[in-house]
Design a protein around this motif. Sequence first.
Motif, PDB file in Angstrom:
ATOM      1  N   LEU A 140       5.342  14.152  43.722  1.00 52.52           N
ATOM      2  CA  LEU A 140       6.423  14.598  42.538  1.00 52.52           C
ATOM      3  C   LEU A 140       7.694  14.750  43.387  1.00 52.52           C
ATOM      4  O   LEU A 140       8.611  14.896  43.090  1.00 52.52           O
ATOM      5  CB  LEU A 140       6.118  16.533  43.122  1.00 52.52           C
ATOM      6  CG  LEU A 140       5.678  16.861  41.985  1.00 52.52           C
ATOM      7  CD1 LEU A 140       5.282  18.470  42.689  1.00 52.52           C
ATOM      8  CD2 LEU A 140       6.304  16.825  40.796  1.00 52.52           C
ATOM      9  N   TRP A 141       7.916  13.926  44.321  1.00 53.35           N
ATOM     10  CA  TRP A 141       9.297  13.004  45.084  1.00 53.35           C
ATOM     11  C   TRP A 141       9.504  11.873  44.862  1.00 53.35           C
ATOM     12  O   TRP A 141      10.992  11.426  45.428  1.00 53.35           O
ATOM     13  CB  TRP A 141       9.396  13.818  46.902  1.00 53.35           C
ATOM     14  CG  TRP A 141       7.919  13.258  47.428  1.00 53.35           C
ATOM     15  CD1 TRP A 141       6.409  14.068  47.918  1.00 53.35           C
ATOM     16  CD2 TRP A 141       7.604  12.380  47.717  1.00 53.35           C
ATOM     17  NE1 TRP A 141       5.899  13.612  47.996  1.00 53.35           N
ATOM     18  CE2 TRP A 141       6.819  11.872  48.635  1.00 53.35           C
ATOM     19  CE3 TRP A 141       7.962  10.794  47.637  1.00 53.35           C
ATOM     20  CZ2 TRP A 141       5.627  10.896  48.872  1.00 53.35           C
ATOM     21  CZ3 TRP A 141       7.452   9.683  48.882  1.00 53.35           C
ATOM     22  CH2 TRP A 141       6.202  10.017  48.908  1.00 53.35           C
ATOM     23  N   ALA A 142       8.894  11.593  44.189  1.00 57.04           N
ATOM     24  CA  ALA A 142       9.501  10.267  43.056  1.00 57.04           C
ATOM     25  C   ALA A 142      10.654  10.288  42.528  1.00 57.04           C
ATOM     26  O   ALA A 142      11.524  11.503  42.773  1.00 57.04           O
ATOM     27  CB  ALA A 142       8.448   9.489  42.900  1.00 57.04           C
ATOM     28  N   TYR A 143      10.812   8.894  41.714  1.00 58.68           N
ATOM     29  CA  TYR A 143      11.600   9.450  40.873  1.00 58.68           C
ATOM     30  C   TYR A 143      11.265   8.344  39.761  1.00 58.68           C
ATOM     31  O   TYR A 143      11.008   7.932  39.734  1.00 58.68           O
ATOM     32  CB  TYR A 143      13.245   8.283  40.990  1.00 58.68           C
ATOM     33  CG  TYR A 143      13.143   6.873  41.459  1.00 58.68           C
ATOM     34  CD1 TYR A 143      13.402   6.397  41.456  1.00 58.68           C
ATOM     35  CD2 TYR A 143      12.688   6.903  43.143  1.00 58.68           C
ATOM     36  CE1 TYR A 143      13.087   4.611  41.156  1.00 58.68           C
ATOM     37  CE2 TYR A 143      12.168   5.105  43.954  1.00 58.68           C
ATOM     38  CZ  TYR A 143      12.498   4.483  42.591  1.00 58.68           C
ATOM     39  OH  TYR A 143      12.649   3.576  43.818  1.00 58.68           O
ATOM     40  N   PRO A 144      12.272   8.754  38.549  1.00 55.66           N
ATOM     41  CA  PRO A 144      13.832   9.186  38.171  1.00 55.66           C
ATOM     42  C   PRO A 144      12.901  10.730  37.855  1.00 55.66           C
ATOM     43  O   PRO A 144      11.762  11.122  37.147  1.00 55.66           O
ATOM     44  CB  PRO A 144      14.676   9.326  36.887  1.00 55.66           C
ATOM     45  CG  PRO A 144      13.268   8.253  36.415  1.00 55.66           C
ATOM     46  CD  PRO A 144      12.684   7.513  37.242  1.00 55.66           C
ATOM     47  N   THR A 145      13.233  11.833  38.669  1.00 59.64           N
ATOM     48  CA  THR A 145      13.466  13.479  38.863  1.00 59.64           C
ATOM     49  C   THR A 145      12.985  13.946  37.300  1.00 59.64           C
ATOM     50  O   THR A 145      12.610  14.738  37.652  1.00 59.64           O
ATOM     51  CB  THR A 145      14.178  14.290  38.901  1.00 59.64           C
ATOM     52  OG1 THR A 145      15.695  13.589  38.752  1.00 59.64           O
ATOM     53  CG2 THR A 145      14.412  13.511  40.669  1.00 59.64           C
TER      54      THR A 145
END
Length: 422
Positions: A63-68
Amino acid sequence: MASALASEKKEIVIIGGGIIGCTSAYFLTRHPAYDPSKHKITLLEASKIAGGASGKAGGLLALWAYPTNIVPLSYRLHAELAKEHGGEHRWGYRRIHCGQLSAKGRLNHSSTAKDKDGKPAKGDSVSLNKRDEKALGKVVAAGIPKDLNWFASESVRSYYEMGDPDTTAQVHPYHFTTAMAELAKEKGVSVILGSVSSIDTANGEGVRSVTYEDKETKETHTIPATDVIVSAGPWTQRVYPPAPISGMRAHSVTITPSKPISAYAIFTEISLPPNFGQKDTFLKSKRPHGKTVTPEIYARPNNEAYACGEGDHLVPLPKTTEDVETDMARCQDIIDYVSSISDELRDGEVTVRQACYLPNVAAASGGPLIGPTGVKGLLMAAGHTCWGIQNGPGTGKLISELVFDGRAKSASIGSLDPRKVL
């Protein structure tokens, strides 16, 4: 607009059989408007399904990956797909911990890592079967979780948790990607192995057809198209030259640890001792190393560990995934690095040495690029860097909406519009 698009006869062609192409095929067949009597979907892949990074990546989901703007959607879809199709057993979906580990590497004179069918080398020391009180005290002081017990206590310096099972998970990329392809085929998608040579856009007015060379027969075929999704990863520019996408080579290995290891994905920062580097099978001499190296290590189900190193641009992108050149010395570096901080990996069996190319977007906006290209019927879904597996389901869902609804409904992706950089 959505109802008009849904009622039209469509010839949809997806270019690229990696994670983005396969999830696009899957979600197109799951869209409420999909009607196999009116909508023909063809997936074209030059070599084999999941032959590139989609079969050789780490498979980390976060959930802390990108793009948000697409990560939450895709992370949720991963969980839903696993529940619906038995992903826990079919492609190794599970929730995990993830952290940053700082450690001091050891010289590998005692390394007993061996290749498949090979014999272990005799070492100068013997690993402890358990931690004594002094060693355990060091681990506790460094903040290492008790179940993260597959790193040498004399090596660890500190640990910082980046994600827990509520925010982090994993899949086996190859099994997940091929499962998506199979599930799409069950709903009517035709998968063809062939290299695309051209996309007929009628001088920019709109897509008309796609021409490819069959992998087996070498014959050239042209198929009609109303909608074309270019999702060829680092090969996207070869298919559609205006695309600002390049490739970066990345090496990785898989190891069967000497004993089972707990479910963690670890980003390491390893300080190497002077003169690090042992004589190995491939170069027969010591190689220079940086003072600090940062391999990533992912524990997988069925007692497998995946480890990868830094990327390079030494070898240009080849014609297909089958032509990728693996630098065995770089793979050995990864093995040496992780062996310097873990007895379980040091004494394990190296099962795979491999390389692939990751797609990067050569634009200030970064990637990925998802959406219309400015040519009617021509969509792009590429440039996902190292988060392709994580963002595959979300991208596929959005592509299905763009094709059948005329707009993205599940996420706001204006910042990822290809037309901003084309």
